[in-house]
Write a protein that holds these residues in place. Structure first.
Motif, PDB file in Angstrom:
ATOM      1  N   GLU A   1       3.925 -15.271   2.813  1.00 15.58           N
ATOM      2  CA  GLU A   1       3.098 -14.796   1.760  1.00 15.58           C
ATOM      3  C   GLU A   1       2.019 -14.182   2.150  1.00 15.58           C
ATOM      4  OE1 GLU A   1       1.998 -18.088  -0.644  1.00 15.58           O
ATOM      5  OE2 GLU A   1       4.232 -18.687  -1.200  1.00 15.58           O
ATOM      6  N   GLY A   2       1.611 -13.303   1.575  1.00 18.24           N
ATOM      7  CA  GLY A   2       0.492 -12.104   1.713  1.00 18.24           C
ATOM      8  C   GLY A   2       0.911 -11.250   2.735  1.00 18.24           C
ATOM      9  N   THR A   3       2.083 -11.035   3.251  1.00 12.86           N
ATOM     10  CA  THR A   3       2.589  -9.959   4.129  1.00 12.86           C
ATOM     11  C   THR A   3       2.120  -8.588   3.603  1.00 12.86           C
ATOM     12  OG1 THR A   3       4.498 -11.116   4.919  1.00 12.86           O
ATOM     13  CG2 THR A   3       4.710  -8.873   5.277  1.00 12.86           C
ATOM     14  N   VAL A   4       1.576  -7.658   4.313  1.00 12.60           N
ATOM     15  CA  VAL A   4       1.192  -6.332   4.120  1.00 12.60           C
ATOM     16  C   VAL A   4       2.392  -5.277   4.052  1.00 12.60           C
ATOM     17  CG1 VAL A   4      -0.318  -4.479   3.929  1.00 12.60           C
ATOM     18  CG2 VAL A   4      -1.251  -6.743   4.407  1.00 12.60           C
ATOM     19  N   LEU A   5       2.737  -4.916   3.105  1.00  9.11           N
ATOM     20  CA  LEU A   5       3.707  -3.735   3.254  1.00  9.11           C
ATOM     21  C   LEU A   5       3.591  -2.407   2.836  1.00  9.11           C
ATOM     22  CD1 LEU A   5       6.142  -6.066   1.239  1.00  9.11           C
ATOM     23  CD2 LEU A   5       6.535  -5.419   3.420  1.00  9.11           C
ATOM     24  N   MET A   6       4.172  -1.395   3.431  1.00  7.47           N
ATOM     25  CA  MET A   6       3.735   0.001   2.841  1.00  7.47           C
ATOM     26  C   MET A   6       5.124   0.729   2.236  1.00  7.47           C
ATOM     27  SD  MET A   6       3.316   3.313   5.356  1.00  7.47           S
ATOM     28  CE  MET A   6       1.356   2.606   5.845  1.00  7.47           C
ATOM     29  N   ALA A   7       4.816   1.403   1.084  1.00  5.05           N
ATOM     30  CA  ALA A   7       5.948   1.841   0.277  1.00  5.05           C
ATOM     31  C   ALA A   7       6.062   3.375   0.860  1.00  5.05           C
ATOM     32  CB  ALA A   7       5.495   1.746  -1.227  1.00  5.05           C
ATOM     33  N   LEU A   8       7.140   3.779   1.001  1.00  7.83           N
ATOM     34  CA  LEU A   8       7.322   5.287   1.342  1.00  7.83           C
ATOM     35  C   LEU A   8       8.204   5.908   0.452  1.00  7.83           C
ATOM     36  CD1 LEU A   8       7.762   4.334   5.370  1.00  7.83           C
ATOM     37  CD2 LEU A   8       6.006   5.364   4.005  1.00  7.83           C
TER      38      LEU A   8
ATOM     39  N   CYS B   1       0.814  -1.255   0.073  1.00 10.05           N
ATOM     40  CA  CYS B   1      -0.030   0.067  -0.122  1.00 10.05           C
ATOM     41  C   CYS B   1       0.792   1.188  -0.130  1.00 10.05           C
ATOM     42  CB  CYS B   1      -0.883   0.090   1.276  1.00 10.05           C
ATOM     43  SG  CYS B   1      -0.151   0.074   3.024  1.00 10.05           S
ATOM     44  N   ASN B   2       0.294   2.686  -0.388  1.00  4.21           N
ATOM     45  CA  ASN B   2       1.094   3.646  -0.324  1.00  4.21           C
ATOM     46  C   ASN B   2       0.964   4.264   1.098  1.00  4.21           C
ATOM     47  OD1 ASN B   2      -1.627   4.234  -0.391  1.00  4.21           O
ATOM     48  ND2 ASN B   2      -1.577   6.043  -1.830  1.00  4.21           N
ATOM     49  N   TRP B   3       1.568   5.294   1.214  1.00  2.00           N
ATOM     50  CA  TRP B   3       1.790   5.723   2.850  1.00  2.00           C
ATOM     51  C   TRP B   3       0.645   6.136   3.537  1.00  2.00           C
ATOM     52  CZ3 TRP B   3       0.382  10.703   4.601  1.00  2.00           C
ATOM     53  CH2 TRP B   3       0.035  11.645   3.431  1.00  2.00           C
ATOM     54  N   ASP B   4      -0.394   6.569   2.672  1.00  2.00           N
ATOM     55  CA  ASP B   4      -1.790   6.880   3.513  1.00  2.00           C
ATOM     56  C   ASP B   4      -2.915   5.648   3.190  1.00  2.00           C
ATOM     57  OD1 ASP B   4      -2.601   7.108   0.784  1.00  2.00           O
ATOM     58  OD2 ASP B   4      -3.296   9.219   1.009  1.00  2.00           O
ATOM     59  N   ARG B   5      -2.473   4.679   2.606  1.00  2.00           N
ATOM     60  CA  ARG B   5      -3.256   3.373   2.681  1.00  2.00           C
ATOM     61  C   ARG B   5      -4.602   3.641   1.509  1.00  2.00           C
ATOM     62  NH1 ARG B   5      -1.868   3.527   8.084  1.00  2.00           N
ATOM     63  NH2 ARG B   5      -0.428   1.802   8.605  1.00  2.00           N
ATOM     64  N   SER B   6      -4.191   4.641   0.691  1.00  2.00           N
ATOM     65  CA  SER B   6      -5.467   4.952  -0.298  1.00  2.00           C
ATOM     66  C   SER B   6      -5.267   4.251  -1.350  1.00  2.00           C
ATOM     67  CB  SER B   6      -5.488   6.365  -0.642  1.00  2.00           C
ATOM     68  OG  SER B   6      -4.305   6.656  -1.185  1.00  2.00           O
ATOM     69  N   LEU B   7      -4.409   3.228  -1.694  1.00  2.00           N
ATOM     70  CA  LEU B   7      -3.870   2.624  -2.832  1.00  2.00           C
ATOM     71  C   LEU B   7      -3.388   1.324  -2.212  1.00  2.00           C
ATOM     72  CD1 LEU B   7      -4.345   2.768  -5.976  1.00  2.00           C
ATOM     73  CD2 LEU B   7      -1.894   3.474  -5.973  1.00  2.00           C
ATOM     74  N   ARG B   8      -3.882   0.108  -2.632  1.00  2.00           N
ATOM     75  CA  ARG B   8      -3.425  -1.169  -2.455  1.00  2.00           C
ATOM     76  C   ARG B   8      -3.230  -2.169  -3.590  1.00  2.00           C
ATOM     77  NH1 ARG B   8      -3.523  -2.620   3.051  1.00  2.00           N
ATOM     78  NH2 ARG B   8      -4.768  -1.066   4.423  1.00  2.00           N
TER      79      ARG B   8
ATOM     80  N   GLY C   1      10.143   8.652  -7.672  1.00  2.00           N
ATOM     81  CA  GLY C   1      11.438   8.270  -7.230  1.00  2.00           C
ATOM     82  C   GLY C   1      11.545   7.181  -6.297  1.00  2.00           C
ATOM     83  N   PRO C   2      12.637   6.784  -5.731  1.00  2.00           N
ATOM     84  CA  PRO C   2      12.986   5.588  -5.090  1.00  2.00           C
ATOM     85  C   PRO C   2      12.083   5.355  -3.834  1.00  2.00           C
ATOM     86  CG  PRO C   2      14.921   7.043  -4.743  1.00  2.00           C
ATOM     87  CD  PRO C   2      13.864   7.565  -5.797  1.00  2.00           C
ATOM     88  N   ILE C   3      11.743   4.404  -3.516  1.00  2.00           N
ATOM     89  CA  ILE C   3      11.008   3.962  -2.362  1.00  2.00           C
ATOM     90  C   ILE C   3      11.763   3.126  -1.182  1.00  2.00           C
ATOM     91  CG2 ILE C   3       8.768   4.411  -3.646  1.00  2.00           C
ATOM     92  CD1 ILE C   3       8.656   1.050  -3.482  1.00  2.00           C
ATOM     93  N   SER C   4      11.236   2.858  -0.179  1.00  2.00           N
ATOM     94  CA  SER C   4      11.483   2.014   0.792  1.00  2.00           C
ATOM     95  C   SER C   4      10.227   1.200   1.318  1.00  2.00           C
ATOM     96  CB  SER C   4      12.388   2.675   2.003  1.00  2.00           C
ATOM     97  OG  SER C   4      11.442   3.695   2.675  1.00  2.00           O
ATOM     98  N   LEU C   5      10.536   0.116   1.730  1.00  2.00           N
ATOM     99  CA  LEU C   5       9.200  -0.585   2.135  1.00  2.00           C
ATOM    100  C   LEU C   5       9.616  -0.903   3.749  1.00  2.00           C
ATOM    101  CD1 LEU C   5       9.085  -3.458  -0.615  1.00  2.00           C
ATOM    102  CD2 LEU C   5       7.655  -1.441  -0.204  1.00  2.00           C
ATOM    103  N   VAL C   6       8.293  -0.803   4.230  1.00  2.00           N
ATOM    104  CA  VAL C   6       8.028  -1.175   5.895  1.00  2.00           C
ATOM    105  C   VAL C   6       7.091  -2.144   5.982  1.00  2.00           C
ATOM    106  CG1 VAL C   6       9.505   0.916   6.646  1.00  2.00           C
ATOM    107  CG2 VAL C   6       6.800   0.847   6.431  1.00  2.00           C
TER     108      VAL C   6
END
Length: 87
Positions: free
Chosen positions: A74-81, A20-27, A50-55
């Protein structure tokens, strides 16, 4: 021989992740077999500038190494920052 080396260590198969993106509006659901591949695909799927990091979405733990990436289920939810964004 090269063929024996390739056969003895099978390439990791792609596994599913949710990003998902940082505000969770897109998955997006993404299949990747390496951290580098997941970073590339997530940046493209989320149209991140630009470049992203994942958390980890659940607690903000940074996913920075291939070794740690391989421990994710599998299926882990990550956030792209993107730069300047925080969990």
């Amino acid at each position: 021989s090269m063929t024996q080396q390739l056969l003895s260590s099978p390439a990791p198969r792609p596994r599913p992740y949710r990003v998902c993106n940082w505000d969770r509006s897109l998955r997006k659901g993404i299949m990747a077999q390496s951290l580098a591949e997941l970073l590339r695909q997530a940046q493209s799927a989320l149209l991140a500038p630009g470049p992203i990091s994942l958390v980890l979405d659940e607690d903000g733990t940074a996913v920075e190494t291939e070794a740690f990436f391989r421990t994710l289920e599998e299926g882990t939810v990550l956030m792209a920052l993107s730069k300047g964004q925080t969990w």
